[in-house]
Enzyme design. Structure first.
Site, PDB file in Angstrom:
ATOM      1  N   LYS A  14       9.931  -8.491   5.725  1.00 51.04           N
ATOM      2  CA  LYS A  14      10.904  -9.122   6.636  1.00 51.04           C
ATOM      3  C   LYS A  14      11.684 -10.153   5.840  1.00 51.04           C
ATOM      4  O   LYS A  14      11.156 -10.754   4.898  1.00 51.04           O
ATOM      5  CB  LYS A  14      10.178  -9.818   7.792  1.00 51.04           C
TER       6      LYS A  14
ATOM      7  N   LYS B  28       9.582  -2.321   3.942  1.00 54.05           N
ATOM      8  CA  LYS B  28      10.753  -2.233   4.829  1.00 54.05           C
ATOM      9  C   LYS B  28      10.665  -3.220   5.964  1.00 54.05           C
ATOM     10  O   LYS B  28       9.587  -3.444   6.520  1.00 54.05           O
ATOM     11  CB  LYS B  28      10.790  -0.806   5.392  1.00 54.05           C
TER      12      LYS B  28
ATOM     13  N   LYS C 191       3.236  -1.653  12.163  1.00 55.04           N
ATOM     14  CA  LYS C 191       4.144  -0.787  12.921  1.00 55.04           C
ATOM     15  C   LYS C 191       4.393   0.523  12.173  1.00 55.04           C
ATOM     16  O   LYS C 191       4.289   1.611  12.744  1.00 55.04           O
ATOM     17  CB  LYS C 191       5.469  -1.546  13.106  1.00 55.04           C
TER      18      LYS C 191
ATOM     19  N   ASP D 178       3.402   6.396  11.509  1.00 54.99           N
ATOM     20  CA  ASP D 178       3.399   7.256  10.312  1.00 54.99           C
ATOM     21  C   ASP D 178       4.732   7.260   9.582  1.00 54.99           C
ATOM     22  O   ASP D 178       5.239   8.310   9.183  1.00 54.99           O
ATOM     23  CB  ASP D 178       2.995   8.703  10.682  1.00 54.99           C
TER      24      ASP D 178
ATOM     25  N   HIS E  26       0.840  -1.216   0.000  1.00 59.65           N
ATOM     26  CA  HIS E  26       0.000   0.000   0.000  1.00 59.65           C
ATOM     27  C   HIS E  26       0.865   1.252   0.000  1.00 59.65           C
ATOM     28  O   HIS E  26       0.429   2.312  -0.396  1.00 59.65           O
ATOM     29  CB  HIS E  26      -0.969   0.006   1.200  1.00 59.65           C
TER      30      HIS E  26
HETATM   31  P1  NAD Z   1      19.883  -9.174  19.766  1.00 54.61           P
HETATM   32  O1  NAD Z   1      20.332 -10.384  19.072  1.00 54.61           O
HETATM   33  O2  NAD Z   1      20.765  -7.975  19.805  1.00 54.61           O
HETATM   34  O3  NAD Z   1      19.496  -9.489  21.312  1.00 54.61           O
HETATM   35  C1  NAD Z   1      18.698 -10.526  21.750  1.00 54.61           C
HETATM   36  C2  NAD Z   1      19.189 -10.909  23.132  1.00 54.61           C
HETATM   37  O4  NAD Z   1      18.287 -11.848  23.731  1.00 54.61           O
HETATM   38  C3  NAD Z   1      20.553 -11.580  23.098  1.00 54.61           C
HETATM   39  O5  NAD Z   1      21.410 -10.960  24.039  1.00 54.61           O
HETATM   40  C4  NAD Z   1      20.250 -13.025  23.471  1.00 54.61           C
HETATM   41  O6  NAD Z   1      21.317 -13.666  24.149  1.00 54.61           O
HETATM   42  C5  NAD Z   1      19.054 -12.854  24.376  1.00 54.61           C
HETATM   43  N1  NAD Z   1      18.271 -14.077  24.522  1.00 54.61           N
HETATM   44  C6  NAD Z   1      18.114 -15.098  23.637  1.00 54.61           C
HETATM   45  N2  NAD Z   1      17.325 -16.053  24.157  1.00 54.61           N
HETATM   46  C7  NAD Z   1      16.986 -15.639  25.394  1.00 54.61           C
HETATM   47  C8  NAD Z   1      16.189 -16.203  26.428  1.00 54.61           C
HETATM   48  N3  NAD Z   1      15.590 -17.383  26.276  1.00 54.61           N
HETATM   49  N4  NAD Z   1      16.056 -15.509  27.586  1.00 54.61           N
HETATM   50  C9  NAD Z   1      16.668 -14.315  27.755  1.00 54.61           C
HETATM   51  N5  NAD Z   1      17.427 -13.732  26.794  1.00 54.61           N
HETATM   52  C10 NAD Z   1      17.586 -14.384  25.636  1.00 54.61           C
HETATM   53  O7  NAD Z   1      18.455  -8.821  19.121  1.00 54.61           O
HETATM   54  P2  NAD Z   1      17.679  -7.460  19.193  1.00 54.61           P
HETATM   55  O8  NAD Z   1      17.983  -6.676  17.961  1.00 54.61           O
HETATM   56  O9  NAD Z   1      17.877  -6.839  20.530  1.00 54.61           O
HETATM   57  O10 NAD Z   1      16.171  -7.978  19.023  1.00 54.61           O
HETATM   58  C11 NAD Z   1      15.442  -8.509  20.110  1.00 54.61           C
HETATM   59  C12 NAD Z   1      13.963  -8.509  19.752  1.00 54.61           C
HETATM   60  O11 NAD Z   1      13.544  -7.171  19.418  1.00 54.61           O
HETATM   61  C13 NAD Z   1      13.585  -9.366  18.545  1.00 54.61           C
HETATM   62  O12 NAD Z   1      12.267  -9.847  18.763  1.00 54.61           O
HETATM   63  C14 NAD Z   1      13.549  -8.354  17.393  1.00 54.61           C
HETATM   64  O13 NAD Z   1      12.715  -8.780  16.340  1.00 54.61           O
HETATM   65  C15 NAD Z   1      12.983  -7.162  18.120  1.00 54.61           C
HETATM   66  N6  NAD Z   1      13.250  -5.866  17.498  1.00 54.61           N
HETATM   67  C16 NAD Z   1      14.523  -5.452  17.229  1.00 54.61           C
HETATM   68  C17 NAD Z   1      14.733  -4.184  16.689  1.00 54.61           C
HETATM   69  C18 NAD Z   1      16.110  -3.623  16.471  1.00 54.61           C
HETATM   70  O14 NAD Z   1      16.216  -2.441  16.076  1.00 54.61           O
HETATM   71  N7  NAD Z   1      17.166  -4.364  16.728  1.00 54.61           N
HETATM   72  C19 NAD Z   1      13.632  -3.366  16.362  1.00 54.61           C
HETATM   73  C20 NAD Z   1      12.337  -3.830  16.650  1.00 54.61           C
HETATM   74  C21 NAD Z   1      12.171  -5.075  17.214  1.00 54.61           C
END
Ligand code: NAD
Length: 473
Positions: free
Chosen positions: A108, A72, A96, A101, A67
């Site tokens: 993904k 992204k 999201k 906006d 849309h």
């Molecule tokens: P990352 O890999 O930097 O960090 C994830 C952390 O979680 C790691 O330190 C890992 O060891 C830990 N972990 C793994 N299994 C675990 C468990 N069972 N219990 C506790 N800790 C555990 O990843 P991230 O970029 O921080 O992303 C984390 C979440 O946030 C994901 O769901 C991702 O989709 C979401 N997210 C990330 C971003 C971003 O900008 N990086 C943006 C939006 C959403």
């Protein structure tokens, strides 16, 4: 990491939330179906000769909604990833972006492998090979599809992707805008690394500043003094904890995969990170109690719980024991639909992922704008603003006879740097979006929670875009 904890897949969970919100709209079924489904799913395999020998890896790129273009969303590197998960995450990206906006559709990507089992050269090879598969099918480009980091990938991988894309598209002046989350030296924007965690802080701060809502939860106004548990000390969890701690929150527990630590008086975040680096584990941190079963940390006594590791961590089996009054979803999809129903009955406030962790994509949008405009934010106006404020101060001094002290002059006349503008744009986005969602929830007592309000907000915006395109009357 993968889906289906209770027989319901991650994508089904997302769609159940969508349906819950869609009933508050009067849009035709066809339009709702068009919004909900994935527009395009590219699943492929590719051979790569790593230091371990010849391997065939599976990759995906899911483009959920056209849309708005480009689409992204991040690229996940994980051995547990599957197609359902990529579809769910792509859909969440669409909603999201709409909520904050950001003018993109959702997408993904994923590569099914564990980067920790490979050296940097192998990861580079795999990343470049994956990128060339995206180029081959036109699944990447500044106006088509713009990836970003996700679980398991980071700025380094994004720089390789940009370089591969530029190599295949020589002379393309906007090539750097094909991916965001790059290092600053490779066309990234200042503040992107910490943006998701900072956005979580702004969102929680805005929620806690509403005295009416806090009173309803039995809490006092303001983030300061709130006891916070964070699961996951990666990019999102670490930065969310850091900014909340700087904002006066007390981090009482931190959970990683090897276990959790708890101290009701508060943990010094950076000291914990140092301890983990030195010992290889979060456990045995001086002054803290070990919680060997990491998942149990989610049930500790606190005001705010921030799950920031993985999806489906709060399920119907542990939701009844959760004591937090506010759940700030840092990870994507950490709460199942069934768990949320239990939490709502307990009057827990769930601030949903699709809003709360949108800081990353918001600042990615700023990075994309920077790449397209080929100019650093603040370059044109910093000096101008400095001189305008300086003139104003001098005029005030002349007319009042008051002299400003040097540190006052410096603070008032400082023109904005890129980081100031990025953080200001992020704060404006997060606070504005929170109040939009809250207002929608307040507007109809039948809307049960903030997630439904956020979905409703997204559905209305996407439906409007489709109607403006003339596809649906
Ligand atoms: P990352 O890999 O930097 O960090 C994830 C952390 O979680 C790691 O330190 C890992 O060891 C830990 N972990 C793994 N299994 C675990 C468990 N069972 N219990 C506790 N800790 C555990 O990843 P991230 O970029 O921080 O992303 C984390 C979440 O946030 C994901 O769901 C991702 O989709 C979401 N997210 C990330 C971003 C971003 O900008 N990086 C943006 C939006 C959403």
């Amino acid at each position: 990491m993968s889906n289906s904890k209770n027989g319901i897949s991650f994508f089904e969970n997302v769609n159940r939330n969508f349906d819950k919100a869609a009933q508050f709209t009067s849009h035709p079924k066809g339009l709702l179906e068009q919004i909900k489904g994935c527009n395009s799913v590219y699943s492929f395999q590719f051979p790569v000769r790593t230091s371990r020998g010849l391997e065939v890896l599976r990759g995906w790129r899911v483009e959920h909604s056209y849309h708005k273009l480009p689409v992204k969303g991040g690229i996940r590197y994980s051995e547990n990833v599957d197609e359902d998960e990529v579809k769910a995450l792509a859909a969440l990206m669409t909603y999201k972006c709409a909520v904050v906006d950001v003018p993109f559709g959702g997408a993904k990507g994923a590569i099914k492998f564990n980067p920790k089992n490979y050296g940097a050269n192998d990861v580079e090879l795999i990343t470049r090979r994956y990128t060339s598969e995206l180029i081959r099918k036109n699944y990447i480009g500044p106006g088509v599809d713009v990836p970003a980091p996700d679980y398991g990938s980071g700025p380094r991988e994004m720089a390789w992707i940009a370089d591969t894309y530029a190599t295949f598209n020589p002379g393309r002046i906007d090539a750097l805008a094909c991916v965001t989350g790059k290092p600053v030296a490779e066309g990234g924007v200042r503040g992107r690394t910490e943006a998701t965690g900072r956005g979580i802080f702004y969102g929680l701060q805005e929620a806690c500043d509403n005295s009416e809502d806090m009173k309803a939860l039995g809490l006092t106004k303001g983030l300061a003094g709130k006891r916070i548990v964070v699961q996951g000390l990666g990019n999102v969890g670490y930065h969310a904890a850091k900014f909340c701690q700087e904002g006066g929150g007390v981090i009482v527990a931190l959970a990683e995969y090897e276990g959790a630590i708890y101290n009701p008086k508060g943990l010094d975040l950076d000291a914990v990170v140092k301890h983990r680096k030195e010992t290889g584990s979060i456990l045995k941190f001086p002054g803290a109690t070990d919680v060997p079963n990491s998942l149990e940390a989610l049930e500790l006594d606190c005001d705010i719980l921030i799950p920031a590791a993985l999806e489906e961590q709060i399920t119907q089996s542990n939701a009844p024991r959760i004591k937090a009054k506010i759940i700030g979803e840092g990870a994507n999809g950490p709460t199942t639909v069934d768990a949320e129903e239990i939490l709502l009955k307990k009057r827990v406030m769930v601030i949903p992922d699709m809003y709360l962790n949108a800081g990353g994509v918001t600042v990615s949008y700023f990075e994309w704008l920077k790449n397209l405009s080929h100019v650093r934010f603040g370059r044109m106006d910093k000096r101008f603003e400095h001189s305008a404020f300086d003139k104003m101060l001098r005029a005030v001094e002349e007319s009042t006879g008051r002299s400003f002290k040097e540190h006052e002059r410096v603070a008032i006349t400082k023109g904005p740097d890129e980081i100031d503008l990025v953080n200001s744009g992020l704060e404006e986005t997060m606070t504005g979006a929170y109040n939009q969602i809250r207002d929608i929830k307040k507007s109809n007592p039948k809307i049960p929670d903030l997630r439904t309000a956020a979905f409703l907000n997204a559905i209305e915006k996407i439906a409007t875009a489709y109607m403006e395109l003339g596809i649906f009357p």
